[in-house]
Design a protein around this motif. Sequence first.
Motif, PDB file in Angstrom:
ATOM      1  N   SER A 124       0.837  -1.200   0.000  1.00 50.84           N
ATOM      2  CA  SER A 124       0.000   0.000   0.000  1.00 50.84           C
ATOM      3  C   SER A 124       0.871   1.249   0.000  1.00 50.84           C
ATOM      4  O   SER A 124       1.970   1.246   0.567  1.00 50.84           O
ATOM      5  N   PRO A 125       0.393   2.317  -0.640  1.00 51.32           N
ATOM      6  CA  PRO A 125       1.190   3.555  -0.687  1.00 51.32           C
ATOM      7  C   PRO A 125       1.440   4.095   0.721  1.00 51.32           C
ATOM      8  O   PRO A 125       0.509   4.268   1.500  1.00 51.32           O
ATOM      9  N   ARG A 126       2.699   4.328   1.060  1.00 53.87           N
ATOM     10  CA  ARG A 126       3.102   4.725   2.416  1.00 53.87           C
ATOM     11  C   ARG A 126       2.353   5.949   2.924  1.00 53.87           C
ATOM     12  O   ARG A 126       1.831   5.936   4.028  1.00 53.87           O
ATOM     13  N   ALA A 127       2.316   7.022   2.155  1.00 54.09           N
ATOM     14  CA  ALA A 127       1.683   8.262   2.620  1.00 54.09           C
ATOM     15  C   ALA A 127       0.201   8.041   2.914  1.00 54.09           C
ATOM     16  O   ALA A 127      -0.306   8.501   3.942  1.00 54.09           O
ATOM     17  N   GLU A 128      -0.482   7.326   2.028  1.00 49.19           N
ATOM     18  CA  GLU A 128      -1.908   7.067   2.244  1.00 49.19           C
ATOM     19  C   GLU A 128      -2.124   6.176   3.472  1.00 49.19           C
ATOM     20  O   GLU A 128      -3.034   6.415   4.266  1.00 49.19           O
ATOM     21  N   THR A 129      -1.298   5.157   3.620  1.00 54.33           N
ATOM     22  CA  THR A 129      -1.422   4.250   4.761  1.00 54.33           C
ATOM     23  C   THR A 129      -1.211   5.011   6.062  1.00 54.33           C
ATOM     24  O   THR A 129      -1.984   4.854   7.016  1.00 54.33           O
ATOM     25  N   LEU A 130      -0.175   5.843   6.120  1.00 55.87           N
ATOM     26  CA  LEU A 130       0.088   6.621   7.338  1.00 55.87           C
ATOM     27  C   LEU A 130      -1.058   7.563   7.650  1.00 55.87           C
ATOM     28  O   LEU A 130      -1.468   7.693   8.809  1.00 55.87           O
ATOM     29  N   THR A 131      -1.614   8.201   6.634  1.00 55.77           N
ATOM     30  CA  THR A 131      -2.735   9.124   6.846  1.00 55.77           C
ATOM     31  C   THR A 131      -3.935   8.391   7.427  1.00 55.77           C
ATOM     32  O   THR A 131      -4.548   8.854   8.400  1.00 55.77           O
ATOM     33  N   GLN A 134      -3.070   7.186  11.059  1.00 57.41           N
ATOM     34  CA  GLN A 134      -3.059   8.321  11.986  1.00 57.41           C
ATOM     35  C   GLN A 134      -4.478   8.759  12.321  1.00 57.41           C
ATOM     36  O   GLN A 134      -4.793   9.048  13.472  1.00 57.41           O
TER      37      GLN A 134
END
Length: 145
Positions: A124-131, A134
């Motif tokens: 999964s795309p890191r930025a989207e997963t982190l968002t 969070q």
Amino acid sequence: MLTPGASPGFLLWHATLRWQREVAAALAPLGLTHVQFVLLACTWWLNREGGHPNQQAVARQAGTDVKMTSQVLRTLETKGLIERETDPADTRAKRLRATPEGADLAPRAIAVVEAVDAAFFAASPRAETLTVLQALASEPAADSD
């Protein structure tokens, strides 16, 4: 009614179980359980930031129950990874410090868990997963009436 495969909660439950199994397997050679790792890493990190946290501060940082935290910290103390000292200002409180052995193990264990995370979340795309994570992990704001 949603089917299990279309239920976000059910899917999150299964994803969490799979992730926890992978983390537990990676930490086993280091002699740590997942919760021991989290509490050791939080203690070490708070120490590195210049703090000498008490058990409540570590529990708050880790998001764990205070009583369970106390039990696991005793185990980490028995393993020689942390020291619990009575707070001179409040004899009921215990101040925590990673021992040299704990301070050596914590960053190695963090690297192991970060490698599991990288592999687990690679699809999964890191930025989207982190968002998303969070947002899910944050406490909802209290209503102010």
